[in-house]
Every structure is written in C-alpha cells, then in structure tokens.
Scaffold this active site. Structure first.
Site, PDB file in Angstrom:
ATOM      1  N   GLU A 188     -64.446  31.854 -20.222  1.00  0.00           N
ATOM      2  CA  GLU A 188     -63.592  30.648 -19.580  1.00  0.00           C
ATOM      3  C   GLU A 188     -62.733  30.215 -20.065  1.00  0.00           C
ATOM      4  O   GLU A 188     -62.136  29.206 -20.087  1.00  0.00           O
ATOM      5  CB  GLU A 188     -64.606  29.507 -19.497  1.00  0.00           C
ATOM      6  N   TYR A 235     -52.942  22.474 -16.220  1.00  0.00           N
ATOM      7  CA  TYR A 235     -53.260  21.076 -16.298  1.00  0.00           C
ATOM      8  C   TYR A 235     -52.406  20.037 -15.600  1.00  0.00           C
ATOM      9  O   TYR A 235     -51.999  19.413 -16.830  1.00  0.00           O
ATOM     10  CB  TYR A 235     -53.719  20.019 -17.794  1.00  0.00           C
ATOM     11  N   GLY A 261     -58.637  29.223 -19.615  1.00  0.00           N
ATOM     12  CA  GLY A 261     -57.689  28.191 -18.520  1.00  0.00           C
ATOM     13  C   GLY A 261     -56.368  28.584 -17.888  1.00  0.00           C
ATOM     14  O   GLY A 261     -55.607  29.222 -18.117  1.00  0.00           O
ATOM     15  N   TYR A 311     -50.111  13.530 -24.494  1.00  0.00           N
ATOM     16  CA  TYR A 311     -50.660  14.552 -25.566  1.00  0.00           C
ATOM     17  C   TYR A 311     -49.393  14.796 -26.645  1.00  0.00           C
ATOM     18  O   TYR A 311     -48.988  15.841 -27.612  1.00  0.00           O
ATOM     19  CB  TYR A 311     -50.971  15.673 -25.361  1.00  0.00           C
ATOM     20  N   CYS A 348     -42.629   3.397 -14.342  1.00  0.00           N
ATOM     21  CA  CYS A 348     -42.548   1.836 -14.955  1.00  0.00           C
ATOM     22  C   CYS A 348     -43.017   1.873 -16.032  1.00  0.00           C
ATOM     23  O   CYS A 348     -44.052   0.836 -16.274  1.00  0.00           O
ATOM     24  CB  CYS A 348     -42.714   0.827 -13.988  1.00  0.00           C
ATOM     25  N   GLU A 349     -43.016   3.431 -17.029  1.00  0.00           N
ATOM     26  CA  GLU A 349     -43.710   3.040 -18.413  1.00  0.00           C
ATOM     27  C   GLU A 349     -42.974   3.741 -19.191  1.00  0.00           C
ATOM     28  O   GLU A 349     -42.072   4.683 -19.183  1.00  0.00           O
ATOM     29  CB  GLU A 349     -45.028   3.520 -18.027  1.00  0.00           C
TER      30      GLU A 349
END
Ligand code: LLP
Length: 430
Positions: free
Chosen positions: A273, A373, A275, A316, A344-345
C-alpha cells in the site's frame, strides 16, 4: 528523480513553464507531474515484478481523481480508509476487486459500503469491528475476505506522529492476540480470514524495521496455518520513505529483496500500500511572494501559500526544498530567510533561516516534495479557499481541481432560524 527543473533559468514541470500555469490559474496551486508518477510506479512495480504483487496505491496520500486514475491506468489498485476514498477510487476507475479497505475506525455504514461494492479485502483492526462486519455481511448474504491488521510492536524509527506499529499505537490487534482473533474470525459467519496485514508507519528510511515486522508476520502466518487457517495473502502496508532533504531511503530493489527474504517463501499473494513513494516527489506547491519584510535580525519572505494549503511543516517540522520560479544564477548570494504564510499563527512557517536568493514581490516560489499529504490535508483555515490542483503531462496541463470559490466557501453555512439575516445575505435553514 522528478520532472521539475529549470530551463533557461525558468522553473518547469515537464515541458510546461510554471510561470505560464501561474498566470492562468493564479497562486497558490499544486502542480503534479504525470511523468514522475509514472516513473515511480514503474520502478516499484519493476522491482517487485517476480512476486506479481497487487500494488494498492494509498489514496490518502493524494486523492485527486486524476492522480488516482494516472496510477490506476498503470495497473495500480487502491488502499482506502473511508467511504469518501472508496468513492474516489471507484470514480477514478479502480475496479472494486483491486481495492483494500483499511482504517482503524470504519463505521457500520462504511463496512456496508465495502461489502456492497465487493472490495477485494477489508483489513480489520479490532474485535468489535470484526463482529460488526460479520453481522453486516451475513445480513446481506455476502461473505467477505478479510485480513486482520496486526500490530507487531516494531518501532518504525520515523516521526512519532506517523509511527503506527508500536504496542502503544492505536493501530491493529497486538500480535500476541492475533491467533485468538483469527480463531474468532473463522468462527463467525460471512467472514473469510485469508490474509494478514501490517503497516508500521510512514517515511521509513531504513529497511530494518520493515524486516523485523515482516519476519514476525511470516512466523504468525505459519502459526495460523498450523491452526488450520488458509492464509493465502499478505498485505505489507506502505511506508517507504522518500528524500525530502538528504535522506537516503531504501531503493525499491532492496525493499523487494527484503520482501522476498522475509515472506517470499510462504507462497502468499503479496499486496503493498505505497502512498508517499508514488506521489511525494511528483508534486510541488507553487506560491507567489506577497511582501519581503526586513525584520531586525531576519528577513521574512511572506508568500501567498500557507499552513492551510500545506500543513506538514507546522505539524511535523517537515522540510520542503525551495524552488524559486527563476533559477538563481551561479554566484548569487544566498541569504537566510524565514519563508512564512499569511495565516495568523507563528506555526505558519515553511522554512526558518533557509538560504534563499534575493526575492521580490511577485516572484514565484515553489515548495518541493508536496505531492503526498499536501492537498489532501489542506483546510480552509482563516477562510482561505482550497487551492487548485494542476496535472502536467508533457507539454499539456489541466486543472484537475478548481480553486474553491468564495461562494462555495460560504455555501454550507446558514444562519439559525432565530437570527436576523438582514444584510447578511444568508439563508436560514428549515
Ligand atoms: N497503509 C496504511 C494502513 C496507512 O496508514 C498508510 C499511511 C499507508 C498505507 C501509506 O503510507 P506511505 O506509503 O504513504 O508512507 N500525513 C503524514 C503521513 C501519514 C501516513 C498515514 N498512513 C505525513 O504528511 O507525513
């Protein structure tokens, strides 16, 4: 290896100038390369060819229909974890018989959709799920092939948020409980326990944890056969890492040799599988510089992409190489810059103190290795519309997801029936 590079100093995706796409669709946007997707699929399929595996592309990495279809046309099946992903895989033309349905918390509705569509296999992750699936399949007079996803208690040595095979992780059934779980499965109506599944994490850069996990799976398979279970398939999950910066992930040929070594002698049909390995380097996120802000001790490059478009750096601390729209000429002085988005971060930062060429308002700046992702994890935080996705093939490009309109952004909201909607232009429900 990918097909994003410079021609006459200008960033291209295959034979299309990124600036040309930016002009037509605006920024930010995701851009995917068909040649890169194809190459990655073929290298992996080629390395494993003697085992004739079923390569079930993990749709969660990039679920754009055009991307799934590109891989499906090359022969890929799909690994899905929700009804939405199942619908996407089917809509892209993946035959149900090549779809594996994974996921730690499938609802009864989702299990029913798996049975109705006749997917290849459901990977069961808990005893209550097993009971539910049996009831649902039996009620429909269908029998379903299953794997139990086993948690082998192996540390994948990757970022802790994407490590899934340690005993404290929520995934799978502990390997020491697997024999009992298969006995229960065999006793239930409408369940065919024919496979064992494992997936220990993502972005693995060493074969060692894979080898440890697959050896445990091989032992378990023999133990299950000794109990009379007809284990005919193994699902080895995904997880092969890719180079974001200077990682040296295992080559597909070495991965294949390790698979042969650990489980090749069992005579099982193999499914994997993958990705990230298929789509990660096949996509970039293209932004435009809005402002350069000279701080006291740093230069901020403020771009029009943000953490809502690509959340991986915030989540991450991931590294994405910078690809300026115009290639810095040899000898250009690279100065450290903080590449930030408009959200705003403080976490809305793509890179801190990263060597960057002189950039000015209006310049294009892309982030590499954003095909996996990236778009799938985007949101509309700060009420920013979802960015479009573009697929390139040779000298052609197509918008394969439109930019979300402001109307669509607001469309699902409505006012409560006790609220005054004068001036708001909003419908009430009911
Ligand atoms: N199979 C299962 C059961 C999975 O949970 C996953 C990924 C895959 C296959 C595919 O793994 P891959 O070959 O892509 O490593 N959002 C994170 C990655 C999360 C991975 C989740 N599961 C990131 O951006 O790094």
């Amino acid at each position: 290896m990918n097909h994003f590079d410079y021609r006459n100093g200008e960033l291209y995706a295959e034979d299309v100038a990124i600036a040309r796409i930016a002009e037509a669709v605006g920024t930010p946007f995701y851009c995917y390369s068909t040649a890169t997707l194809t190459r990655h699929y073929k290298v992996l399929a080629g390395a494993l060819a003697d085992m004739k595996p079923m390569i079930c592309y993990a749709v969660k990495a990039n679920s754009n229909l055009a991307v799934i279809k590109t891989l499906a046309d090359l022969g890929a099946g799909a690994d899905v974890v929700s009804e939405g992903e199942l619908r996407r895989a089917l809509a892209a033309g993946v035959p149900p018989g090549r779809i594996i349905y994974s996921g730690v918390g499938k609802t009864r509705e989702e299990l029913a959709s798996a049975v109705e569509h006749g997917v290849h296999q459901v990977n069961v992750e808990s005893l209550p799920e097993l009971e539910a699936l049996s009831e649902i399949a039996a009620a429909r007079g269908a029998a379903i092939d299953i794997a139990i996803r086993v948690n082998p208690n192996v540390d994948a040595e990757t970022h802790h948020k994407i490590s899934t095979g340690r005993k404290e992780d929520k995934f799978g059934i502990a390997i020491e409980d697997a024999v009992a779980a298969y006995a229960r499965a065999a006793a239930l109506p409408a369940i065919n326990p024919v496979s064992v599944a494992v997936h220990i994490g993502s972005q693995l850069t060493s074969l060692t944890p894979f080898r440890a996990a697959f050896m445990r799976i091989a032992e378990l398979t023999q133990a299950l056969r000794a109990q009379g279970h007809d284990i005919r398939r193994l699902d080895l999950g995904g997880g092969l890492g890719i180079p974001y910066r200077n990682e040296t992930p295992p080559a597909p040929a070495d991965y294949a040799a390790m698979v042969r070594d650990t489980v090749g002698g069992l005579g099982c049909e193999i499914a994997i599988e993958p990705g990230r390995m298929l789509v990660g380097n096949a996509g970039i996120l293209v932004s435009r510089v809005i402002y350069i802000k000279e701080g006291h001790d740093r230069r901020f490059v403020i771009v029009d992409a943000a953490m809502n478009d690509l959340i991986r750096p915030a989540l991450y601390e991931s590294y994405h190489a910078l690809l300026p729209g115009r290639e810095p000429t040899p000898g250009t002085a690279m100065e450290p810059a903080d590449i930030v988005g408009p959200v705003c971060e403080t976490g809305d930062t793509f890179a801190l103190g990263r060597p960057a060429p002189p950039l000015v308002t209006g310049d294009l700046l892309a982030f590499a290795t954003a095909g996996a992702y990236g778009a799938v994890m985007s949101s509309t935080y700060n009420a920013r519309p979802l960015a479009p996705e573009v697929l390139v093939k040779g000298d052609a490009y197509a918008v394969v997801r439109k930019r979300q309109s402001y109307e669509a952004l607001l469309a699902l909201d409505s006012l409560a029936d006790w609220q005054d909607d004068r001036g708001a232009g909003r419908r009430r429900t009911g």
